[in-house]
Design an enzyme around this catalytic site. Structure first.
Site, short mmCIF file in Angstrom:
data_model
loop_
_atom_site.label_atom_id
_atom_site.label_comp_id
_atom_site.label_asym_id
_atom_site.label_seq_id
_atom_site.Cartn_x
_atom_site.Cartn_y
_atom_site.Cartn_z
N CYS A 2 0.83 -1.18 0.00
CA CYS A 2 0.00 0.00 0.00
C CYS A 2 0.88 1.25 0.00
O CYS A 2 1.90 1.32 0.66
CB CYS A 2 -0.94 0.09 1.19
SG CYS A 2 -2.07 -1.29 1.30
N ARG A 27 4.07 -0.25 -4.73
CA ARG A 27 3.82 -0.78 -3.39
C ARG A 27 2.54 -1.61 -3.30
O ARG A 27 2.29 -2.29 -2.31
CB ARG A 27 3.73 0.36 -2.38
CG ARG A 27 4.96 1.23 -2.32
CD ARG A 27 4.76 2.34 -1.31
NE ARG A 27 4.64 1.83 0.02
CZ ARG A 27 5.64 1.53 0.82
NH1 ARG A 27 6.87 1.74 0.42
NH2 ARG A 27 5.43 1.06 2.02
N TRP A 74 -2.62 -2.86 -1.71
CA TRP A 74 -2.28 -4.28 -1.84
C TRP A 74 -3.15 -4.98 -0.82
O TRP A 74 -2.95 -4.83 0.38
CB TRP A 74 -0.80 -4.51 -1.56
CG TRP A 74 -0.35 -5.91 -1.83
CD1 TRP A 74 0.07 -6.43 -3.02
CD2 TRP A 74 -0.24 -6.98 -0.87
NE1 TRP A 74 0.41 -7.75 -2.87
CE2 TRP A 74 0.23 -8.11 -1.57
CE3 TRP A 74 -0.50 -7.10 0.49
CZ2 TRP A 74 0.45 -9.34 -0.95
CZ3 TRP A 74 -0.28 -8.32 1.11
CH2 TRP A 74 0.19 -9.43 0.40
N ASN A 100 -2.02 2.05 5.67
CA ASN A 100 -1.12 0.98 5.24
C ASN A 100 -0.75 0.20 6.49
O ASN A 100 -0.31 0.80 7.47
CB ASN A 100 0.13 1.61 4.59
CG ASN A 100 1.23 0.59 4.33
OD1 ASN A 100 0.96 -0.59 4.18
ND2 ASN A 100 2.45 1.06 4.28
N GLY A 101 -0.96 -1.11 6.48
CA GLY A 101 -0.65 -1.92 7.66
C GLY A 101 -1.81 -2.83 7.98
O GLY A 101 -2.76 -2.95 7.20
N GLU A 480 17.97 -17.71 -6.02
CA GLU A 480 17.60 -16.36 -6.46
C GLU A 480 17.18 -16.36 -7.94
O GLU A 480 16.21 -15.71 -8.32
CB GLU A 480 18.75 -15.38 -6.20
CG GLU A 480 18.52 -13.97 -6.67
CD GLU A 480 17.25 -13.30 -6.14
OE1 GLU A 480 16.61 -13.83 -5.21
OE2 GLU A 480 16.87 -12.25 -6.68
N LYS A 484 13.44 -15.15 -9.20
CA LYS A 484 13.26 -14.08 -10.19
C LYS A 484 12.32 -14.56 -11.29
O LYS A 484 11.41 -13.86 -11.69
CB LYS A 484 14.64 -13.75 -10.78
CG LYS A 484 15.02 -12.36 -11.04
CD LYS A 484 14.89 -11.33 -9.98
CE LYS A 484 14.58 -11.74 -8.62
NZ LYS A 484 14.38 -10.88 -7.56
N GLU A 487 8.56 -14.96 -10.01
CA GLU A 487 7.75 -13.79 -9.66
C GLU A 487 7.32 -12.96 -10.86
O GLU A 487 6.29 -12.32 -10.81
CB GLU A 487 8.38 -12.94 -8.57
CG GLU A 487 9.72 -12.35 -8.85
CD GLU A 487 10.25 -11.55 -7.64
OE1 GLU A 487 11.45 -11.30 -7.63
OE2 GLU A 487 9.48 -11.18 -6.74
N HIS A 503 17.58 -37.33 -5.06
CA HIS A 503 16.90 -37.91 -3.90
C HIS A 503 15.39 -37.72 -3.99
O HIS A 503 14.70 -37.78 -2.98
CB HIS A 503 17.46 -37.32 -2.61
CG HIS A 503 18.90 -37.69 -2.38
ND1 HIS A 503 19.28 -38.95 -1.99
CD2 HIS A 503 20.04 -36.99 -2.55
CE1 HIS A 503 20.60 -39.01 -1.91
NE2 HIS A 503 21.09 -37.82 -2.26
N LYS A 603 6.14 -4.19 -3.71
CA LYS A 603 7.58 -4.01 -3.51
C LYS A 603 7.98 -4.11 -2.05
O LYS A 603 8.94 -4.79 -1.69
CB LYS A 603 7.98 -2.65 -4.07
CG LYS A 603 9.46 -2.33 -3.95
CD LYS A 603 10.26 -3.14 -4.93
CE LYS A 603 11.75 -2.89 -4.82
NZ LYS A 603 12.49 -3.97 -5.48
O1 M6R Z 1 12.91 -4.70 0.99
P1 M6R Z 1 13.41 -6.06 1.31
O2 M6R Z 1 14.74 -6.34 0.74
O3 M6R Z 1 13.38 -6.34 2.80
O4 M6R Z 1 12.37 -7.04 0.64
C1 M6R Z 1 12.46 -8.42 0.85
C2 M6R Z 1 11.59 -9.18 -0.12
O5 M6R Z 1 10.25 -8.83 0.06
C3 M6R Z 1 11.99 -8.91 -1.58
O6 M6R Z 1 13.32 -9.24 -1.80
C4 M6R Z 1 11.09 -9.72 -2.53
O7 M6R Z 1 11.35 -11.08 -2.39
C5 M6R Z 1 11.32 -9.27 -3.98
N1 M6R Z 1 10.07 -9.23 -4.67
C6 M6R Z 1 12.19 -10.20 -4.73
O8 M6R Z 1 12.36 -9.82 -6.05
#
Ligand code: M6R
Length: 608
Positions: A2, A27, A74, A100-101, A480, A484, A487, A503, A603
């Protein structure tokens, strides 16, 4: 999670709010809305869907006013819908809020207010705040908000305006970010700095459990007891262009191309002569020598950087290290004491799971070191020491340059700890320093390979499932790479340790399954070749990422090889992630996905 904006001044509030929301859309983007005060009415326009839908709606209504609040959502409580969108209004229609929260005791408050005759039109936790402020209102909005906040449990960043107070609005925060922008006879609130940058660079950062009373001419900050608080003005010195696309099609590709400069900005200022100088670190040599364990805590991409950090710290500094996702660490009563160091990693510095886990580690006596990108963020402010990753604003939801810079910071810390413990000889140490300094160039040379990666993506964008395998640091890297892809491309993917696949999971490999194999770890190279043979034997198509010196050999068994410049195995992940990010990016683009705002994501995750 948000985005909130607020404005009071002499300008038309509508475009200021909309421009601000555009900067905050990363956000959350399932619905949006604004509330603008015109004489004695609050005009609310809100809508399910992206900001564009709200923008169209606003074109068809005539609203004027110089004070307003806005929100991009969000969803947490209640599906994305017009009714659940913010702002929410109180029963008498005189108070509007954006939030937000998550309010954890909203059911109890809802029951209480229902008994008092309040009705609820949304499924949100937020609506109770609007009604409760009305219930507590006795002619002073700040006092009503203070009373309300003292009754709330959970996290909030709030903007509150009321018909009875046309010259001011109220903002508040706890565990969700909120800043106040200071202009000339105008003031702003926002969840993040880019939203106010076109108007001002002077910012007040609200602390938890603070309330700000904001008028055009002044800002007063109070704690929850109603006592005035003093705050230094923070000057934002980064370039506005840093939060623009600058000709790139998406923020994500722009940010991948910024990796060489971001890594340079993180590493260069900290290597003076041959020595690593870690900002104003208060951790003494004594503490490092006596450190019994390092906990590395983070979420998502930052957690994956932490897994690399664990390997690097154990290998170089010989301190036992564990990397753990913050949401697990916090609730398992971890064994932490004053002889431990806790490293938290976060791009935003606002991820609630990470922040709470850091507080838990502190409570148990551990020192804390934060590796954070956003200056002045909650995690940066609360940690004992901070190592900023100077990556500049990262707007795309999928984190890219933040990862390389988090790794750079972790390597600097690991090398510094090793040096301070007297574990590295001069030759070894100098070689690591030289290679770290060469990282920006290495990433640039990988970016030069983008067409090859794009072509490979065009051949595989229809894949149903993609596996990433590697051993040691390559396993951390694979995690990682796989995240990527998931997502932004919505293709199912899993990362596996090369030796673990057989396994069980190898049962999923069939004719044509794509397996991305990393081979940057010299001592595990032959083992990985063996693992590649295993998947090839079952029909897999293999994309390999390997050092230049090994390319020929790997090309004999892989279907395609992306070469990365030769480097010491331990440092390889900084540059080796870039081809995987590019691969995920091109697959998502070819599929026509919204790369910068992937579905269901946001984000900055400021809810648990
Ligand atoms: O702001 P942060 O680095 O704490 O965020 C952590 C995760 O939410 C963030 O890395 C998320 O996994 C991303 N969407 C990955 O691309």
């Amino acid at each position: 999670m948000c985005g909130i904006v607020g404005y009071i001044g002499n300008r038309d509030a509508k475009p200021v709010l909309m421009e601000g929301l555009k900067k905050l859309e990363y956000r959350g983007y399932d619905s949006a809305g604004v509330a603008i005060l015109s004489t004695d009415t609050i005009n609310i326009v809100k809508s399910k869907g992206r900001l564009g839908v709200l923008e169209e709606k606003l074109c068809n209504v005539d609203i004027e006013g110089t004070m307003g609040i806005g929100h991009t959502r969000w969803a947490t409580h209640g599906e994305p819908s017009d009714l659940n969108s913010h702002p929410h209004v109180s029963k008498n229609g005189k108070i509007a809020i954006v939030h937000n929260g998550i309010i954890e005791n909203y059911i109890q408050i809802k029951d209480f207010l229902s008994e008092k005759g309040y009705c609820f039109s949304s499924e949100t936790d937020t609506e109770v705040i609007a009604h409760l402020i009305e219930y507590n209102y006795e002619g002073n909005l700040v006092k009503a908000v203070l009373k309300t906040l003292n009754e709330l449990e959970g996290a909030y960043a709030l903007g509150v305006l009321s018909v009875d107070n046309p010259d001011m609005f109220v903002a508040a925060k706890k565990d969700s970010p909120l800043i106040v922008g200071l202009g000339e006879n105008e003031n702003f609130i926002a969840s993040d700095i880019p939203a106010i940058l076109p108007y001002t660079r002077e910012v007040l950062i609200l602390e938890d459990k603070e309330v700000a009373c904001i008028s055009g001419g002044k800002v007063e900050i109070y704690n929850l007891l109603g006592e005035r608080q003093r705050r230094e003005i923070f000057h934002v010195d980064w370039d506005v262009c840093a939060s623009e696309k600058n000709g790139f099609e998406h923020f994500m590709i722009k940010e991948i191309f910024e990796e060489p400069s971001a890594v340079k900005a993180t590493i260069s200022p900290r290597i003076r002569g041959r020595e690593i100088v870690l900002d104003n670190f208060t951790i003494t040599d004594e503490m490092i020598k006596n450190c019994e364990k390092i906990h590395i805590i983070a979420c998502g991409t930052a957690y994956h950087a932490g897994v690399v950090g664990k390997y690097a710290i154990e290998k170089l500094a010989r301190i036992p290290a564990e990397a753990e996702v913050a949401s697990e660490f916090r609730y398992r009563d971890p064994i932490v004491n004053e002889k431990h160091l806790t490293i938290v990693i976060s791009q935003s510095g606002e991820t609630i799971d990470t922040l709470m886990a850091m507080r838990e580690a502190k409570r148990k006596g551990s020192r804390t070191l934060a590796i954070v990108n956003v200056v002045g963020s909650s995690i940066a402010r609360e940690a004992d020491d901070v190592l900023y990753t100077w990556a500049g604003p990262e707007i795309a939801v999928a984190s890219t340059k933040a990862y390389n810079t988090q790794l750079s910071a972790l390597y600097l810390a690991a090398l510094s700890f090793a040096r301070r413990k007297g574990l590295l000889d001069e030759k070894e140490y100098n070689s690591y320093i030289n290679q770290l300094q060469q990282m920006p160039e290495m990433i640039s040379s990988i970016l030069g390979e983008r067409e090859k990666i794009q072509k490979f993506a065009s051949e595989h964008f229809n894949a149903k499932s993609i596996f990433y395998i590697g051993r040691g640091l390559d396993f951390a890297l694979s995690m990682e790479g796989s995240l990527k892809l998931k997502e932004i491309s919505y293709i199912h993917s899993e990362a596996y340790a090369g030796g673990e696949l057989k396994h069980g999971t190898i049962a999923l490999i069939e004719e044509g399954t794509l397996v991305v194999c990393s081979l940057t770890q010299e001592q595990l190279f032959e083992k990985m070749i063996g693992n590649i043979r295993e998947v090839k034997a079952r029909g897999a198509v293999v994309l390999a990422v390997a050092h230049e010196k090994n390319t020929e050999k790997v090309a004999k068994i892989a279907d395609s090889v992306i070469s990365i410049p030769d480097t010491d195995s331990i440092l390889a992940p900084i540059a080796a992630i870039t081809p995987m990010q590019l691969f995920a990016y091109y697959v998502a683009v070819i599929k026509g996905n919204d790369v910068d705002k992937p579905r269901n994501l946001a984000k900055s995750v400021t809810v648990e």
